[in-house]
Design a protein around this motif. Structure first.
Motif, PDB file in Angstrom:
ATOM      1  N   UNK A  16       0.841  -1.197   0.000  1.00 60.48           N
ATOM      2  CA  UNK A  16       0.000   0.000   0.000  1.00 60.48           C
ATOM      3  C   UNK A  16       0.870   1.239   0.000  1.00 60.48           C
ATOM      4  N   UNK A  17       0.239   2.404   0.017  1.00 64.35           N
ATOM      5  CA  UNK A  17       0.975   3.658   0.024  1.00 64.35           C
ATOM      6  C   UNK A  17       1.893   3.756   1.239  1.00 64.35           C
ATOM      7  N   UNK A  18       3.059   4.358   1.040  1.00 62.49           N
ATOM      8  CA  UNK A  18       3.946   4.630   2.164  1.00 62.49           C
ATOM      9  C   UNK A  18       3.388   5.785   2.986  1.00 62.49           C
ATOM     10  N   UNK A  19       3.773   5.820   4.259  1.00 64.40           N
ATOM     11  CA  UNK A  19       3.180   6.802   5.174  1.00 64.40           C
ATOM     12  C   UNK A  19       4.258   7.513   5.980  1.00 64.40           C
ATOM     13  N   UNK A  20       3.838   8.380   6.889  1.00 61.28           N
ATOM     14  CA  UNK A  20       4.779   9.175   7.669  1.00 61.28           C
ATOM     15  C   UNK A  20       5.690   8.310   8.529  1.00 61.28           C
ATOM     16  N   UNK A  21       5.217   7.162   8.962  1.00 63.95           N
ATOM     17  CA  UNK A  21       6.066   6.247   9.704  1.00 63.95           C
ATOM     18  C   UNK A  21       7.230   5.763   8.861  1.00 63.95           C
ATOM     19  N   UNK A 119      -2.352  -8.997  16.603  1.00 63.95           N
ATOM     20  CA  UNK A 119      -2.983  -7.777  16.108  1.00 63.95           C
ATOM     21  C   UNK A 119      -3.717  -7.947  14.777  1.00 63.95           C
ATOM     22  N   UNK A 120      -3.297  -8.895  13.965  1.00 60.23           N
ATOM     23  CA  UNK A 120      -3.950  -9.109  12.672  1.00 60.23           C
ATOM     24  C   UNK A 120      -4.841 -10.340  12.805  1.00 60.23           C
ATOM     25  N   UNK A 201      -0.968  -2.386   8.207  1.00 66.66           N
ATOM     26  CA  UNK A 201      -1.721  -3.534   8.709  1.00 66.66           C
ATOM     27  C   UNK A 201      -2.806  -3.127   9.695  1.00 66.66           C
ATOM     28  N   UNK A 202      -2.596  -2.013  10.383  1.00 67.63           N
ATOM     29  CA  UNK A 202      -3.549  -1.556  11.388  1.00 67.63           C
ATOM     30  C   UNK A 202      -4.520  -0.507  10.847  1.00 67.63           C
ATOM     31  N   UNK A 203      -4.309  -0.046   9.605  1.00 63.99           N
ATOM     32  CA  UNK A 203      -5.217   0.937   9.015  1.00 63.99           C
ATOM     33  C   UNK A 203      -5.231   2.272   9.740  1.00 63.99           C
ATOM     34  N   UNK A 204      -4.079   2.695  10.265  1.00 60.97           N
ATOM     35  CA  UNK A 204      -4.021   3.918  11.076  1.00 60.97           C
ATOM     36  C   UNK A 204      -2.996   4.923  10.552  1.00 60.97           C
ATOM     37  N   UNK A 205      -2.811   4.953   9.234  1.00 59.21           N
ATOM     38  CA  UNK A 205      -1.708   5.717   8.654  1.00 59.21           C
ATOM     39  C   UNK A 205      -2.119   7.083   8.114  1.00 59.21           C
ATOM     40  N   UNK A 206      -1.106   7.933   7.944  1.00 56.40           N
ATOM     41  CA  UNK A 206      -1.220   9.177   7.185  1.00 56.40           C
ATOM     42  C   UNK A 206      -0.217   9.046   6.047  1.00 56.40           C
ATOM     43  N   UNK A 216      -5.511  16.840   7.423  1.00 52.96           N
ATOM     44  CA  UNK A 216      -6.094  17.622   8.521  1.00 52.96           C
ATOM     45  C   UNK A 216      -7.136  16.810   9.280  1.00 52.96           C
ATOM     46  N   UNK A 217      -7.999  16.129   8.542  1.00 54.81           N
ATOM     47  CA  UNK A 217      -9.047  15.328   9.176  1.00 54.81           C
ATOM     48  C   UNK A 217      -8.450  14.250  10.065  1.00 54.81           C
ATOM     49  N   UNK A 218      -7.405  13.588   9.579  1.00 55.35           N
ATOM     50  CA  UNK A 218      -6.799  12.507  10.348  1.00 55.35           C
ATOM     51  C   UNK A 218      -6.064  13.050  11.574  1.00 55.35           C
TER      52      UNK A 218
END
Length: 332
Positions: A16-21, A119-120, A201-206, A216-218
């Protein structure tokens, strides 16, 4: 690139897309490392199958997006070798050979094996491939004779397992591989929107370059200090995901301002989040612009990856010649 320089190997799974982490935990560090090391950065597409075996159609589209993110973040294909794991078949051969000498108990005690199974819960992870992924990870690393592997503190036990496997190989067949040393990353763990480690995997990304509206919403909806129930309650920034993002995004003055005023209830969580967005949104916009420019020229990105894969394949072939000779699997 000089053969005398330290050799660094690292990869990411295209799920999936890379994120701030990814940016603050790995990519920003890769950009620094490429200046003084011989670097191999790869798409771990076979590793993606360990948790995404049920939806393989997303892997290749995600891979192109991931390489775009690599380059947009500053990884330079002229300074570092970027390549696709599955297109260098020597990874699979070494994985198989290392699997013959790796004790089952070593794999069962892997901390991430236990964590991800807890967790999964929406898919079956009681699989050989998931259990054995540290062996494939070891093959990925030592195939290029890596001397340094960039990891966070929580990943050091994973690398130690790779070191043990390399040590066991050398014990049985002679000193073929160096034992890779951990290269600790300076960035702290980045928490996601729900307070857990930021992870696809946790669906908690930006995501990198996510729109201003979505970012902003996130951010405004992110979990902060769960013990801070009211505006006038003092907070603890050390347990707050927003403060973790401040530490990798904001300047020292802002970080100090947040730290002091959160603990004294001088600011509320909304104030803290708005201050973060002042710096984060322009960075997200710059990343979005670089990504779009690269996505408009997909052929150029593909050519750079193909060139890097050819370079990686040549290095891997030399290593496997040594392995076969050491194991007496090669005719004289």
């Amino acid at each position: 690139m000089s053969e005398q320089r330290p050799i660094v190997v690292s990869g990411m799974r295209p799920t999936g897309r890379l994120h701030l982490g990814h940016l603050h935990g790995a990519l920003a560090n890769w950009v620094r490392l490429q200046e003084e090391n011989t670097c191999f950065f790869f798409s771990a597409d076979w590793h993606a199958l360990t948790t995404n075996y049920h939806d393989t159609a997303i892997i290749k589209p995600a891979e192109r997006e991931m390489f775009v993110d690599f380059i947009a973040a500053g990884v330079d294909p002229e300074k570092a070798t970027i390549f696709v794991q599955s297109e260098v078949k020597e990874h699979a051969e070494l994985y198989l050979l290392l699997g013959m000498i790796t004790p089952l108990g070593w794999l069962e005690r892997s901390p991430s094996y236990k964590e991800m199974r807890e967790n999964i819960t929406d898919r079956d992870l009681a699989l050989y491939g998931f259990l054995g992924y540290p062996v494939l990870m070891t093959a990925d690393i030592i195939l290029y004779k890596a001397t340094r592997v960039p990891v966070g503190v929580d990943q050091v036990p994973h690398l130690e397992l790779s070191r043990e496997i390399a040590r066991r190989f050398n014990h049985h067949y002679g000193p073929v591989f160096p034992e890779p040393q951990p290269l600790l990353t300076a960035a702290p763990k980045i928490l996601g929107t729900d307070g857990r480690k930021m992870s696809k995997s946790y669906g908690n990304t930006i995501d990198l370059g996510e729109s201003a509206e979505s970012t902003t919403k996130k951010i405004m909806g992110m979990v902060t200090d769960p013990a801070r129930k009211r505006r006038q309650d003092p907070g603890n920034p050390d347990v707050c995901g927003i403060f973790y993002l401040h530490k990798v995004t904001s300047d020292a003055e802002t970080i100090s301002w947040v730290d002091v005023n959160c603990r004294s209830a001088g600011i509320g969580c909304v104030d803290c989040k708005k201050k973060l967005l002042e710096k984060l949104l322009p960075e997200q916009e710059r990343m979005r612009e670089r990504r779009e420019a690269l996505l408009a020229r997909p052929g150029e990105v593909d050519a750079l990856v193909q060139l890097g894969t050819s370079k990686a394949r040549a290095v891997a072939a030399r290593s496997m010649d040594e392995v076969r000779a050491a194991m007496k699997l090669k005719l004289a």
